[in-house]
Design a protein around this motif. Structure first.
Motif, PDB file in Angstrom:
ATOM      1  N   UNK A  12       0.834  -1.197   0.000  1.00 22.83           N
ATOM      2  CA  UNK A  12       0.000   0.000   0.000  1.00 22.83           C
ATOM      3  C   UNK A  12       0.871   1.250   0.000  1.00 22.83           C
ATOM      4  N   UNK A  13       0.518   2.199  -0.856  1.00 20.54           N
ATOM      5  CA  UNK A  13       1.269   3.446  -0.973  1.00 20.54           C
ATOM      6  C   UNK A  13       0.415   4.585  -0.434  1.00 20.54           C
ATOM      7  N   UNK A  14       0.927   5.365   0.504  1.00 19.53           N
ATOM      8  CA  UNK A  14       0.137   6.475   1.036  1.00 19.53           C
ATOM      9  C   UNK A  14      -0.242   7.474  -0.057  1.00 19.53           C
ATOM     10  N   UNK A  15      -1.497   7.902  -0.041  1.00 19.24           N
ATOM     11  CA  UNK A  15      -1.961   8.954  -0.943  1.00 19.24           C
ATOM     12  C   UNK A  15      -2.106  10.239  -0.132  1.00 19.24           C
ATOM     13  N   UNK A  16      -1.441  11.295  -0.583  1.00 19.79           N
ATOM     14  CA  UNK A  16      -1.414  12.544   0.162  1.00 19.79           C
ATOM     15  C   UNK A  16      -2.453  13.520  -0.365  1.00 19.79           C
ATOM     16  N   UNK A  17      -3.286  14.022   0.518  1.00 18.27           N
ATOM     17  CA  UNK A  17      -4.082  15.198   0.216  1.00 18.27           C
ATOM     18  C   UNK A  17      -3.199  16.419   0.456  1.00 18.27           C
ATOM     19  N   UNK A  18      -3.630  17.567  -0.041  1.00 16.26           N
ATOM     20  CA  UNK A  18      -2.746  18.734   0.019  1.00 16.26           C
ATOM     21  C   UNK A  18      -2.403  19.147   1.446  1.00 16.26           C
ATOM     22  N   UNK A  19      -3.256  18.804   2.410  1.00 19.44           N
ATOM     23  CA  UNK A  19      -2.992  19.212   3.793  1.00 19.44           C
ATOM     24  C   UNK A  19      -2.225  18.151   4.579  1.00 19.44           C
ATOM     25  N   UNK A  20      -1.947  17.004   3.969  1.00 22.93           N
ATOM     26  CA  UNK A  20      -1.302  15.910   4.696  1.00 22.93           C
ATOM     27  C   UNK A  20       0.210  16.116   4.802  1.00 22.93           C
ATOM     28  N   UNK A  21       0.796  15.758   5.949  1.00 19.39           N
ATOM     29  CA  UNK A  21       2.260  15.777   6.059  1.00 19.39           C
ATOM     30  C   UNK A  21       2.862  14.590   5.314  1.00 19.39           C
ATOM     31  N   UNK A  22       4.141  14.692   5.013  1.00 14.87           N
ATOM     32  CA  UNK A  22       4.819  13.578   4.353  1.00 14.87           C
ATOM     33  C   UNK A  22       5.062  12.443   5.347  1.00 14.87           C
ATOM     34  N   UNK A  23       4.950  11.205   4.887  1.00 15.24           N
ATOM     35  CA  UNK A  23       5.341  10.085   5.747  1.00 15.24           C
ATOM     36  C   UNK A  23       6.838  10.144   6.050  1.00 15.24           C
ATOM     37  N   UNK A  44       1.040  18.134  -3.424  1.00 14.69           N
ATOM     38  CA  UNK A  44       1.108  19.317  -4.282  1.00 14.69           C
ATOM     39  C   UNK A  44       2.559  19.724  -4.480  1.00 14.69           C
ATOM     40  N   UNK A  45       2.775  20.572  -5.487  1.00 13.59           N
ATOM     41  CA  UNK A  45       4.123  21.036  -5.821  1.00 13.59           C
ATOM     42  C   UNK A  45       4.310  22.515  -5.502  1.00 13.59           C
ATOM     43  N   UNK A  46       3.566  23.030  -4.538  1.00 13.46           N
ATOM     44  CA  UNK A  46       3.762  24.424  -4.162  1.00 13.46           C
ATOM     45  C   UNK A  46       5.045  24.557  -3.347  1.00 13.46           C
ATOM     46  N   UNK A  47       5.450  25.790  -3.099  1.00 12.97           N
ATOM     47  CA  UNK A  47       6.725  26.053  -2.429  1.00 12.97           C
ATOM     48  C   UNK A  47       6.778  25.407  -1.051  1.00 12.97           C
ATOM     49  N   UNK A  48       5.708  25.507  -0.281  1.00 10.61           N
ATOM     50  CA  UNK A  48       5.718  24.948   1.072  1.00 10.61           C
ATOM     51  C   UNK A  48       5.893  23.432   1.049  1.00 10.61           C
ATOM     52  N   UNK A 132       8.269  17.356 -16.169  1.00 12.75           N
ATOM     53  CA  UNK A 132       7.030  17.682 -16.869  1.00 12.75           C
ATOM     54  C   UNK A 132       6.731  19.173 -16.687  1.00 12.75           C
ATOM     55  N   UNK A 133       5.836  19.745 -17.501  1.00 10.88           N
ATOM     56  CA  UNK A 133       5.565  21.187 -17.394  1.00 10.88           C
ATOM     57  C   UNK A 133       5.206  21.646 -15.985  1.00 10.88           C
ATOM     58  N   UNK A 134       4.474  20.823 -15.232  1.00  6.26           N
ATOM     59  CA  UNK A 134       4.121  21.207 -13.863  1.00  6.26           C
ATOM     60  C   UNK A 134       5.366  21.335 -12.989  1.00  6.26           C
ATOM     61  N   UNK A 135       6.365  20.489 -13.251  1.00  7.29           N
ATOM     62  CA  UNK A 135       7.615  20.571 -12.492  1.00  7.29           C
ATOM     63  C   UNK A 135       8.389  21.834 -12.864  1.00  7.29           C
ATOM     64  N   UNK A 137       7.179  24.686 -13.842  1.00  2.23           N
ATOM     65  CA  UNK A 137       6.530  25.823 -13.197  1.00  2.23           C
ATOM     66  C   UNK A 137       6.754  25.799 -11.690  1.00  2.23           C
ATOM     67  N   UNK A 138       6.709  24.611 -11.082  1.00  2.00           N
ATOM     68  CA  UNK A 138       6.880  24.509  -9.632  1.00  2.00           C
ATOM     69  C   UNK A 138       8.275  24.946  -9.207  1.00  2.00           C
ATOM     70  N   UNK A 139       9.300  24.491  -9.935  1.00  2.00           N
ATOM     71  CA  UNK A 139      10.664  24.847  -9.549  1.00  2.00           C
ATOM     72  C   UNK A 139      10.992  26.289  -9.928  1.00  2.00           C
ATOM     73  N   UNK A 140      10.305  26.826 -10.916  1.00  2.00           N
ATOM     74  CA  UNK A 140      10.466  28.247 -11.213  1.00  2.00           C
ATOM     75  C   UNK A 140       9.913  29.081 -10.063  1.00  2.00           C
ATOM     76  N   UNK A 141       8.789  28.652  -9.491  1.00  2.00           N
ATOM     77  CA  UNK A 141       8.266  29.336  -8.301  1.00  2.00           C
ATOM     78  C   UNK A 141       9.215  29.162  -7.118  1.00  2.00           C
ATOM     79  N   UNK A 142       9.789  27.965  -6.996  1.00  2.00           N
ATOM     80  CA  UNK A 142      10.745  27.724  -5.913  1.00  2.00           C
ATOM     81  C   UNK A 142      11.970  28.622  -6.077  1.00  2.00           C
ATOM     82  N   UNK A 143      12.380  28.836  -7.314  1.00  2.00           N
ATOM     83  CA  UNK A 143      13.485  29.753  -7.594  1.00  2.00           C
ATOM     84  C   UNK A 143      13.118  31.175  -7.180  1.00  2.00           C
ATOM     85  N   UNK A 144      11.912  31.606  -7.523  1.00  2.00           N
ATOM     86  CA  UNK A 144      11.474  32.956  -7.154  1.00  2.00           C
ATOM     87  C   UNK A 144      11.441  33.135  -5.642  1.00  2.00           C
ATOM     88  N   UNK A 145      11.206  32.037  -4.917  1.00  2.00           N
ATOM     89  CA  UNK A 145      11.180  32.084  -3.453  1.00  2.00           C
ATOM     90  C   UNK A 145      12.577  31.990  -2.847  1.00  2.00           C
TER      91      UNK A 145
END
Length: 259
Positions: A12-23, A44-48, A132-135, A137-145
Motif C-alpha cells: 500500500x502506498x500512502x496517498x497525500x491530500x494537500x494538507x497531509x504531512x509527508x510520511x 502538491x508542488x507548491x513552495x511549502x 514535466x511542465x508542472x515541475x 513551473x513549480x521549480x520556477x516558483x521555488x526559484x522565485x522564493x
C-alpha cells in the motif's frame, strides 16, 4: 521517465491530500518492493510542500500522466565536494575556460531557460522526461522564493550548458544538467563544487546512482546518514548564490586567474 509496472500487487502506498504531512522517509518502499525508495503519491508542488519534502530528504519524480510521486531512496547518491574527481581532460577544459574572456559562469541569470533545457534533453534509456511542465513551473516558483538556483556556463554570450539545484540553508540538492556544447554541463557542475567548497558545503545530493556521477566522485551513503546531514545543513546560514572566479582556486589552485 518513471515506469511503474507491477507483476504482483504492490504494498500500500500512502496517498497525500494537500494538507497531509509527508510520511517518514524510513517508511519508503524497500529493496524487495517493486519501486525501492517510493514514499507516497499525491500532494502538491507548491513552495511549502517542496521545502517540506526536501527538508526530510524527499523529492518528486514522475512522468507524464502519472500522479506526483515522492521518493526517499536508500542508499542515497551524493557527491562529497572534497572527493570531486577532476580528471585530466576536465582539468584541461577548466583551465582553458577560466582564461578565456568570452567564457564565464553565471548564477541565477537564466533559471527558466536552464530548467527548460534540462526538460527537453534526450536521455539514454528514457522515452520521455520526468521534468514535466508542472515541475518546470513549480521549480520556477521555488526559484522565485529563493530555494532553487541555476549555475550556468556561458560562452560568447550564449547559454552553453548548466544545472539547477535546490538549497535549504547549506543543504544542496542537485536536480538536472544539460549541455549545448561539449563539457558545458561538467563545467557548471565543477563551478557548483567550487562554490560549495568556498562556502563550506560538504556534499551535494545526487538522488540516484549513475555511472557518470560515480566517475566524478559520487558515491552512495545510507539514508540515515544522508538525513542527518540534511538536518544539520539546512539549519546553517544559506550560501551566497553568486560565483566569483577566485572560487576556481579550490579546484585549480596552481592556475593564475585571468586579468
Amino acid at each position: 521517465m518513471v515506469s511503474l509496472r507491477f507483476a504482483t500487487m504492490p504494498p500500500q502506498l500512502p496517498w497525500l491530500e494537500t494538507e497531509d504531512p509527508f510520511p517518514a522517509p524510513a517508511t519508503a518502499w524497500g529493496h524487495d518492493d517493486p519501486a525501492p525508495g517510493l514514499l507516497a503519491a499525491g500532494g502538491a508542488l507548491d513552495v511549502l510542500h517542496l521545502c517540506a519534502a526536501y527538508a526530510q530528504g524527499t523529492f518528486p519524480w514522475y512522468g507524464p500522466g502519472q500522479p506526483i510521486l515522492w521518493w526517499a531512496p536508500d542508499p542515497r547518491m551524493v557527491l562529497p565536494v572534497s572527493e570531486f574527481r577532476l580528471h585530466r581532460s576536465l582539468r584541461k577544459t577548466l583551465q582553458t575556460f577560466r582564461t578565456q574572456d568570452h567564457c564565464e559562469i553565471r548564477v541565477d541569470h537564466a533559471f527558466k531557460e536552464v530548467i527548460t533545457a534540462c526538460a527537453s534533453k534526450e536521455r539514454e534509456g528514457q522515452a520521455g522526461t520526468w521534468i514535466v511542465p508542472e515541475m518546470v513551473e513549480a521549480y520556477t516558483r521555488l526559484h522565485a522564493a529563493g530555494h532553487a538556483h541555476s549555475v550556468e556556463t556561458w560562452i560568447h554570450g550564449e547559454l552553453a550548458g548548466g544545472l539547477y539545484c535546490v538549497a535549504l540553508g547549506r543543504a544542496v540538492f542537485g536536480e538536472s544538467m544539460f549541455a549545448h556544447a561539449t563539457d558545458a554541463s561538467k563545467i557548471a557542475l565543477s563551478a557548483l563544487v567550487a562554490l560549495c567548497r568556498h562556502h563550506g558545503v560538504s556534499m551535494i545530493d545526487c538522488q540516484q546512482n549513475t555511472g557518470h556521477l560515480a566517475f566524478l566522485g559520487g558515491r552512495e551513503i545510507a539514508r540515515t546518514e544522508f538525513l542527518a546531514h540534511v538536518e544539520r545543513a539546512r539549519n546553517e546560514p544559506p550560501l551566497t548564490w553568486a560565483f566569483d572566479p577566485v572560487y576556481w582556486n579550490a579546484l585549480l589552485p596552481t592556475l593564475a586567474p585571468k586579468a
